[in-house]
Structure formats: structure tokens, C-alpha cells
Design an enzyme around this catalytic site. Structure first.
Site, PDB file in Angstrom:
ATOM      1  N   LYS A 282      38.170  66.035 -32.572  1.00  6.90           N
ATOM      2  CA  LYS A 282      38.322  65.395 -33.887  1.00  6.90           C
ATOM      3  C   LYS A 282      39.804  65.321 -34.215  1.00  6.90           C
ATOM      4  O   LYS A 282      40.496  66.338 -34.199  1.00  6.90           O
ATOM      5  CB  LYS A 282      37.583  66.220 -34.952  1.00  6.90           C
ATOM      6  CG  LYS A 282      37.952  65.844 -36.400  1.00  6.90           C
ATOM      7  CD  LYS A 282      37.163  66.653 -37.433  1.00  6.90           C
ATOM      8  CE  LYS A 282      37.668  66.402 -38.853  1.00  6.90           C
ATOM      9  NZ  LYS A 282      36.921  67.181 -39.884  1.00  6.90           N
ATOM     10  N   ASP A 287      43.169  64.924 -43.959  1.00  6.97           N
ATOM     11  CA  ASP A 287      41.857  64.757 -44.586  1.00  6.97           C
ATOM     12  C   ASP A 287      41.945  65.021 -46.090  1.00  6.97           C
ATOM     13  O   ASP A 287      41.920  66.160 -46.530  1.00  6.97           O
ATOM     14  CB  ASP A 287      40.840  65.713 -43.937  1.00  6.97           C
ATOM     15  CG  ASP A 287      39.431  65.526 -44.504  1.00  6.97           C
ATOM     16  OD1 ASP A 287      39.209  64.515 -45.208  1.00  6.97           O
ATOM     17  OD2 ASP A 287      38.563  66.378 -44.213  1.00  6.97           O
ATOM     18  N   LYS A 294      38.989  65.651 -52.118  1.00  9.87           N
ATOM     19  CA  LYS A 294      39.015  67.121 -52.155  1.00  9.87           C
ATOM     20  C   LYS A 294      39.818  67.595 -53.358  1.00  9.87           C
ATOM     21  O   LYS A 294      40.682  66.885 -53.862  1.00  9.87           O
ATOM     22  CB  LYS A 294      39.706  67.659 -50.886  1.00  9.87           C
ATOM     23  CG  LYS A 294      38.894  67.574 -49.626  1.00  9.87           C
ATOM     24  CD  LYS A 294      39.686  68.184 -48.467  1.00  9.87           C
ATOM     25  CE  LYS A 294      38.961  68.033 -47.141  1.00  9.87           C
ATOM     26  NZ  LYS A 294      37.699  68.785 -47.065  1.00  9.87           N
ATOM     27  N   ASP A 305      43.795  68.919 -39.678  1.00  8.63           N
ATOM     28  CA  ASP A 305      42.415  68.516 -39.397  1.00  8.63           C
ATOM     29  C   ASP A 305      42.295  67.738 -38.073  1.00  8.63           C
ATOM     30  O   ASP A 305      41.239  67.221 -37.732  1.00  8.63           O
ATOM     31  CB  ASP A 305      41.879  67.689 -40.582  1.00  8.63           C
ATOM     32  CG  ASP A 305      40.365  67.776 -40.716  1.00  8.63           C
ATOM     33  OD1 ASP A 305      39.775  68.764 -40.227  1.00  8.63           O
ATOM     34  OD2 ASP A 305      39.771  66.845 -41.296  1.00  8.63           O
ATOM     35  N   ASP A 364      33.940  62.714 -47.284  1.00  4.31           N
ATOM     36  CA  ASP A 364      34.629  63.903 -46.778  1.00  4.31           C
ATOM     37  C   ASP A 364      33.940  64.461 -45.525  1.00  4.31           C
ATOM     38  O   ASP A 364      34.477  65.339 -44.862  1.00  4.31           O
ATOM     39  CB  ASP A 364      34.683  64.961 -47.888  1.00  4.31           C
ATOM     40  CG  ASP A 364      35.706  66.047 -47.620  1.00  4.31           C
ATOM     41  OD1 ASP A 364      36.522  65.869 -46.689  1.00  4.31           O
ATOM     42  OD2 ASP A 364      35.685  67.067 -48.340  1.00  4.31           O
ATOM     43  N   GLU A 366      33.781  63.254 -42.593  1.00  4.87           N
ATOM     44  CA  GLU A 366      34.307  62.170 -41.760  1.00  4.87           C
ATOM     45  C   GLU A 366      34.447  62.543 -40.292  1.00  4.87           C
ATOM     46  O   GLU A 366      34.447  61.662 -39.430  1.00  4.87           O
ATOM     47  CB  GLU A 366      35.671  61.704 -42.309  1.00  4.87           C
ATOM     48  CG  GLU A 366      36.886  62.545 -41.900  1.00  4.87           C
ATOM     49  CD  GLU A 366      36.850  63.985 -42.378  1.00  4.87           C
ATOM     50  OE1 GLU A 366      36.138  64.270 -43.358  1.00  4.87           O
ATOM     51  OE2 GLU A 366      37.518  64.847 -41.773  1.00  4.87           O
ATOM     52  N   ARG A 368      32.391  64.028 -38.217  1.00  5.37           N
ATOM     53  CA  ARG A 368      31.199  63.655 -37.437  1.00  5.37           C
ATOM     54  C   ARG A 368      31.164  62.139 -37.190  1.00  5.37           C
ATOM     55  O   ARG A 368      30.631  61.690 -36.186  1.00  5.37           O
ATOM     56  CB  ARG A 368      29.943  64.160 -38.163  1.00  5.37           C
ATOM     57  CG  ARG A 368      29.808  63.632 -39.560  1.00  5.37           C
ATOM     58  CD  ARG A 368      28.902  64.497 -40.442  1.00  5.37           C
ATOM     59  NE  ARG A 368      29.588  65.672 -40.975  1.00  5.37           N
ATOM     60  CZ  ARG A 368      29.037  66.549 -41.796  1.00  5.37           C
ATOM     61  NH1 ARG A 368      27.792  66.425 -42.173  1.00  5.37           N
ATOM     62  NH2 ARG A 368      29.728  67.583 -42.235  1.00  5.37           N
TER      63      ARG A 368
HETATM   64  N1  BES Z   1      37.976  68.953 -42.500  1.00  5.94           N
HETATM   65  C1  BES Z   1      36.884  69.402 -43.279  1.00  5.94           C
HETATM   66  C2  BES Z   1      36.373  70.775 -42.850  1.00  5.94           C
HETATM   67  C3  BES Z   1      37.322  71.941 -42.990  1.00  5.94           C
HETATM   68  C4  BES Z   1      37.226  72.786 -44.065  1.00  5.94           C
HETATM   69  C5  BES Z   1      38.265  72.220 -42.002  1.00  5.94           C
HETATM   70  C6  BES Z   1      38.079  73.858 -44.166  1.00  5.94           C
HETATM   71  C7  BES Z   1      39.111  73.290 -42.114  1.00  5.94           C
HETATM   72  C8  BES Z   1      39.017  74.114 -43.190  1.00  5.94           C
HETATM   73  C9  BES Z   1      35.706  68.423 -43.171  1.00  5.94           C
HETATM   74  O1  BES Z   1      36.041  67.113 -42.952  1.00  5.94           O
HETATM   75  C10 BES Z   1      34.965  68.475 -44.469  1.00  5.94           C
HETATM   76  O2  BES Z   1      35.538  68.159 -45.460  1.00  5.94           O
HETATM   77  N2  BES Z   1      33.709  68.893 -44.423  1.00  5.94           N
HETATM   78  C11 BES Z   1      32.879  69.016 -45.581  1.00  5.94           C
HETATM   79  C12 BES Z   1      31.554  68.361 -45.282  1.00  5.94           C
HETATM   80  C13 BES Z   1      30.681  68.158 -46.484  1.00  5.94           C
HETATM   81  C14 BES Z   1      31.274  67.121 -47.395  1.00  5.94           C
HETATM   82  C15 BES Z   1      29.302  67.724 -46.029  1.00  5.94           C
HETATM   83  C16 BES Z   1      32.679  70.500 -45.864  1.00  5.94           C
HETATM   84  O3  BES Z   1      32.562  71.288 -44.928  1.00  5.94           O
HETATM   85  O4  BES Z   1      32.670  70.870 -47.032  1.00  5.94           O
HETATM   86 ZN    ZN Z   2      37.869  66.821 -41.915  1.00  8.80          ZN
HETATM   87 ZN    ZN Z   3      36.446  65.977 -44.688  1.00  2.37          ZN
END
Ligand code: BES
Ligand code: ZN
Ligand code: ZN
Length: 516
Positions: A282, A287, A294, A305, A364, A366, A368
Site C-alpha cells: 500500500k 492519507d 480524519k 501511510d 478513509d 482507501e 484496500r
Molecule cells: N491509514 C489508515 C490506517 C492507519 C491508522 C495506519 C493508524 C496507521 C496508523 C487507513 O487508511 C484508515 O484510515 N483506516 C480506517 C478504516 C475505516 C474508515 C474503515 C481505520 O482503520 O479507522
Molecule cells: Zn490509509
Molecule cells: Zn485511510
């Protein structure tokens, strides 16, 4: 294992500005004891052996007396600084007692401990490390001194390109060991490249988002891999991706002024007719969450990210430079996730290269999406024998496993347990999370084939389920969620705080174990 000398001056060109590996390493069978600092190991105060015993004799018992005075503990990694023992300027005594024997990654930790202990007082180090009395586990592939050098090298990192005043130490590390020639070979023709790959991964993941976006990433990869034997770098731009109908990867990049890229490093060092291993990372260069924005707390850290993609690049660097006799494809799905007038919205439906559709619940979620098109592409184009994804994918994985373990998710639990063993051997540990039929139920969409997130728990498994719908069920598939492990809030033995380049050692080990 095979060793091959390859010039890498060119290969590292794109990255030398950010990190300066400060030390040079040499391996000798005997020491003249003239270095200003020395390191010796002690695992039993009642029965001193090796260099520690010789120093104790030369100092007429001073060494043991000073250790007793300082309540020295022999436990592995415990450090005691001493001065003027047997006329030596500075002496580090390090505990090396481990009832199970010292493992490869523990040797690397010891190397890191030496670097951080020495650098705590000066940036210019000239040290002899005496390695003649360590008790090892029998599984170690490499000579202990080569592993200690590699751990030192891993820890010997600083990202100071944006500081006007730089730490410009120049250090010399001499490893004193009986099998000096073999150790030199292990370090110079193999382990050195792994440490360099880790530094490369850290450089990319630490670089701020204003200077690291998909196009820059692609250019750096081209520069870093040019001139390495059996390597080709391919970059798909927006027009190419449109031809493949990669709506998910393109969709994530829509809100940004920086277009997405799909970067592929082909390394064909093995037999022509053997299917490659595929490593997919990824690569979100920043992000923000997109329209599902966020919170600002800690958002700055989302510059890393792309740590999955940078770990794939670092691993490819190590494998290609040592000339491993295997075929490996690294694929990195690069996009910047920004809110903007042309950004995708919650509720939008995106096409994918596979031909299926995804309804966006959160912009968010993204990672996947970019991986969906990347893993489908790599299967179509390269017919791999195994696929491994690596991604800072979910807060859920970080909450479940904290920073001790990356999450590993597979369709076949046996593969997860094998990955746990790889974790132990590499020093980068993983723990399984499930993939259940219910997780696929939760991503059913009323208007599209699937949606990109479920109603709630368990987030890491649901993210994996989204990607799984793009992975052939018969393909051995390993999914690593590194959201909780890559970014360090505190130093560890082999890395200063910040991005640690998590995954280079793990994937490197996966690949080593596939070499016939
Ligand atoms: N990049 C984030 C995940 C992340 C969180 C990486 C903390 C490193 C530290 C990812 O893209 C994300 O935002 N995931 C969300 C998914 C949700 C919206 C379904 C999450 O995990 O909250
Ligand atoms: Zn992310
Ligand atoms: Zn994200």
C-alpha cells in the site's frame, strides 16, 4: 544462499541524501587492542571467558571488581560503560546470558545496542567488538559478527536532510572474530543490503507528503534500481491504468493534484520457467482520509501511510543486490488520499480491473481500494506462486495487537502459523487475526458487488475480506497489516524512533525460505 558482488553506488543514488550510514565495518581475526573503545560480552561472572577473561587477567582482576561495584547484570543486552580497564580508553561490557541461546535477531539487537550506547556520548566512534564467547541457538544462518554488524548498521540511521546542521560522525567498527573471512562475506555480500533496504524504506516513509507523492516515488525507485542485474522497473500512469479499468486505484487519487501510479519492480534472478513470488504494498503518500476527513490529531504521521510500499521497495533492493536465485515481483500502489472538488465521495460506486464494483462507505478506507487493483493486476500479469500484501491498513489491527505484532491474515491457518515462525526467525513478529465467512457477509452492498467497509468490528478482518475478493482462492495469500508496528514512538535496539522500515526483514526472510 548465494553471494554476488554488485556495485550499488548507482543503485543508492536516489536515497543517499536522507540517511547517512555513518559506520564502516571490517572483520579481523586478531586485534592489536589499539582502538580507543572496545566491546566485550559477559554471560557468567563466576566463569569469565573469551575477551572478557583476557581483559580481567590483564587488569589483574580490575574488570570483575568494577563490574561487581556497578552491580553488573549478565542478562542479555545489559550495558555497562567502564573506563581505563587494563589501559583501554573506553570499554562497554554487555550482558550475554540467554538460557535458550542467542538468536539471529537478538544478535542484531546487540549490534543496535552497541551503536546506540556509543552514539550516546559521541558521533565519531572507533570501536573493536570482541566476539569469541557468545552462546548461540543452532538455527543461525549467518556468522554472529556479521549479524552484530548488520544490527549496528540498521540502528546507524538518522533522517537529517531537512536540518541545516547535520550529525556528521564517521565511525569505524572492527569485529574481532575467528571466522573473519566468512563473516565479511556474510555482511558485505548479503546482510549489508538488507540494512540498506531498511534505510531506504525508512527514508521513503519519513519523507514529508509535500515532497513524496506518487510521481516522486516512481522516479526514486527508477533511480535506485537502475543498473542492478535482472531488474526492470515499470510505471503505470493514469492513462495506462484507465486502459486496465483500475477505477479503485484511480478513484483514491481523484482528490489530489498528484496523480496515482502503479510501480512494479520485476526481479528475475531465478529460473525462467518458475512462477515468481509477488509482494504488494500500500503506497498512500499521504492519507487525510479524503472527504471522510480524519481528525488533525496525529494526522501528520499519515505521511508514512506508504510504509507497505516502502518496505516492498527495500526488500526488493536487498534481494536484487545480493543476486538471490529467485523471481520476485514487487508491486506498489501509489496514490495521495486528499479531499477536493474531484475527490470520490461516500456512496460513490467504483469499477475495478477485475470488473466488479465497490460502493464507498468511507473514503478513509482507501488502502484496500488501491490494493484491490494492484493484487488483481499482479495475478493477471505474472501468475505468481504466492502473494504477500503489506499495508498500514487499519487502526483496528493496531488496537488489537499494539506494537508487538503485525497482524497476519490468510485463508489457510497453516500459512499463518508458518508466518509466525518466519517472524521469529526474522525478528519481525506477526500474530494471526481471522478471516470468517461473516466478514464477507458484512461487505455486501445493496447497490454494488461489495462495499469498502462493514458496519463495525472487526475492522482488520473486514479490510482483508475486501482485498480477498480480488485474490484467487487457490493462491497462497498472506496479508500483513502493519498499521500498529511501523511507526515507532520510542527507539528500539535496531531503529531510532519514527518509521522503522518494518517488513523488510520479514519479507526478505520469506523470500530466503522459498529459495530452493
Ligand atoms: N491509514 C489508515 C490506517 C492507519 C491508522 C495506519 C493508524 C496507521 C496508523 C487507513 O487508511 C484508515 O484510515 N483506516 C480506517 C478504516 C475505516 C474508515 C474503515 C481505520 O482503520 O479507522
Ligand atoms: Zn490509509
Ligand atoms: Zn485511510
Amino acid at each position: 544462499m548465494n553471494f554476488k558482488k554488485t556495485a550499488v553506488a548507482l543503485a543508492l543514488f536516489g536515497f543517499t541524501s536522507a540517511s547517512i550510514a555513518q559506520a564502516t565495518f571490517s572483520f579481523v581475526a586478531q586485534s592489536d587492542m589499539k582502538a580507543p573503545s572496545h566491546v566485550v560480552f559477559v554471560d557468567d561472572l563466576e566463569n569469565l571467558d573469551g575477551a572478557a577473561a583476557r581483559l580481567n587477567t590483564a587488569s589483574e582482576g580490575q574488570l570483575l571488581k568494577l563490574l561487581a561495584l556497578n552491580d553488573f547484570e549478565t542478562k542479555l543486552g545489559h550495558v555497562q560503560h567502564l573506563q581505563m580497564v587494563a589501559g583501554l580508553g573506553s570499554l562497554l561490557v554487555i550482558g550475554s546470558k540467554d538460557d535458550n541461546g542467542i538468536s539471529a535477531s537478538e544478535l542484531q539487537d546487540l549490534g543496535g545496542i552497541i551503536a546506540s550506547s556509543l552514539y550516546s556520548t559521541t558521533k565519531t566512534v572507533d570501536v573493536a567488538v570482541h566476539i569469541d564467547n557468545l552462546t548461540l541457538t543452532d538455527t543461525t544462518l549467518f556468522t554472529p559478527s556479521a549479524l552484530i554488524a548488520s544490527g549496528y548498521h540498521m540502528r546507524d540511521y538518522s533522517f537529517d536532510k531537512y536540518k541545516t546542521k547535520k550529525d556528521e560522525g564517521k565511525s569505524t567498527v572492527t569485529l574481532v572474530t575467528q571466522n573473519a573471512e566468512m563473516a565479511e562475506n556474510h555482511y558485505q555480500n548479503d546482510l549489508k543490503y538488507v540494512a540498506q533496504g531498511i534505510h531506504m524504506a525508512r527514508d521513503i516513509a519519513t519523507e514529508p507528503g509535500n515532497n513524496m507523492y506518487p510521481e516522486v516515488f516512481a522516479d526514486k525507485i527508477k533511480a535506485a534500481f537502475s543498473g542492478i542485474d535482472n531488474v526492470k522497473v515499470k510505471v503505470l500512469d493514469v492513462r495506462d491504468m484507465e486502459k486496465y479499468n483500475m477505477g479503485a486505484l484511480l478513484g483514491v487519487g481523484k482528490g489530489s493534484v498528484h496523480d496515482p501510479r502503479l510501480v512494479i519492480i520485476e526481479y528475475l534472478g531465478g529460473d525462467k520457467n518458475t512462477a515468481p513470488i509477488a509482494l504488494a504494498g500500500k503506497g498512500i503518500t499521504f492519507d487525510t482520509g479524503g472527504i471522510s476527513l480524519k481528525d488533525n490529531d496525529g494526522m501528520w504521521a499519515m505521511k508514512s501511510d506508504l510504509a507497505g510500499a516502502s518496505a516492498v521497495a527495500g526488500t526488493m533492493h536487498a534481494i536484487a543486490n545480493r543476486g538471490e536465485k529467485i523471481n520476485v515481483i514487487g508491486i506498489m500502489a501509489m496514490a495521495e488520499n486528499m479531499p477536493g472538488a474531484s475527490a470520490i465521495r461516500p456512496g460513490d460506486v467504483l469499477d475495478t480491473m477485475k470488473g466488479t464494483t465497490i460502493e464507498i462507505m468511507s473514503t478513509d478506507a482507501e488502502g484496500r481500494l488501491v490494493l484491490a487493483d494492484a493484487v488483481y493486476y499482479v495475478q493477471q500479469e505474472y501468475k505468481p506462486s504466492m502473494l504477500l500484501n503489506i499495508a498500514t491498513l487499519t487502526g483496528s489491527a493496531a488496537r488489537a495487537l499494539s506494537d508487538e505484532y503485525a497482524a497476519v491474515i490468510t485463508r489457510d491457518f497453516e500459512l499463518s502459523t508458518q508466518m509466525m515462525e518466519v517472524g521469529k526467525r526474522s525478528g519481525e513478529h506477526v500474530w494471526p487475526l481471522p478471516l470468517h465467512a461473516n466478514h464477507f457477509e458484512q461487505i455486501k452492498s445493496p447497490i454494488a458487488d461489495i462495499k469498502n467497509s462493514g458496519a463495525g468490528n472487526p475492522g482488520a478482518s473486514i479490510a482483508a475480506a475486501v482485498i480477498a475478493t480480488f485474490v484467487d482462492e487457490s493462491l497462497p495469500w498472506v496479508h500483513l497489516d502493519i498499521a500498529g508496528v511501523d511507526w515507532l514512538s520510542e527507539d528500539i535496539d535496531v531503529s531510532p524512533k519514527g518509521s522503522q522500515g518494518w517488513g523488510v526483514r520479514f519479507m526478505d526472510q520469506v523470500v530466503r525460505e522459498q529459495v530452493k
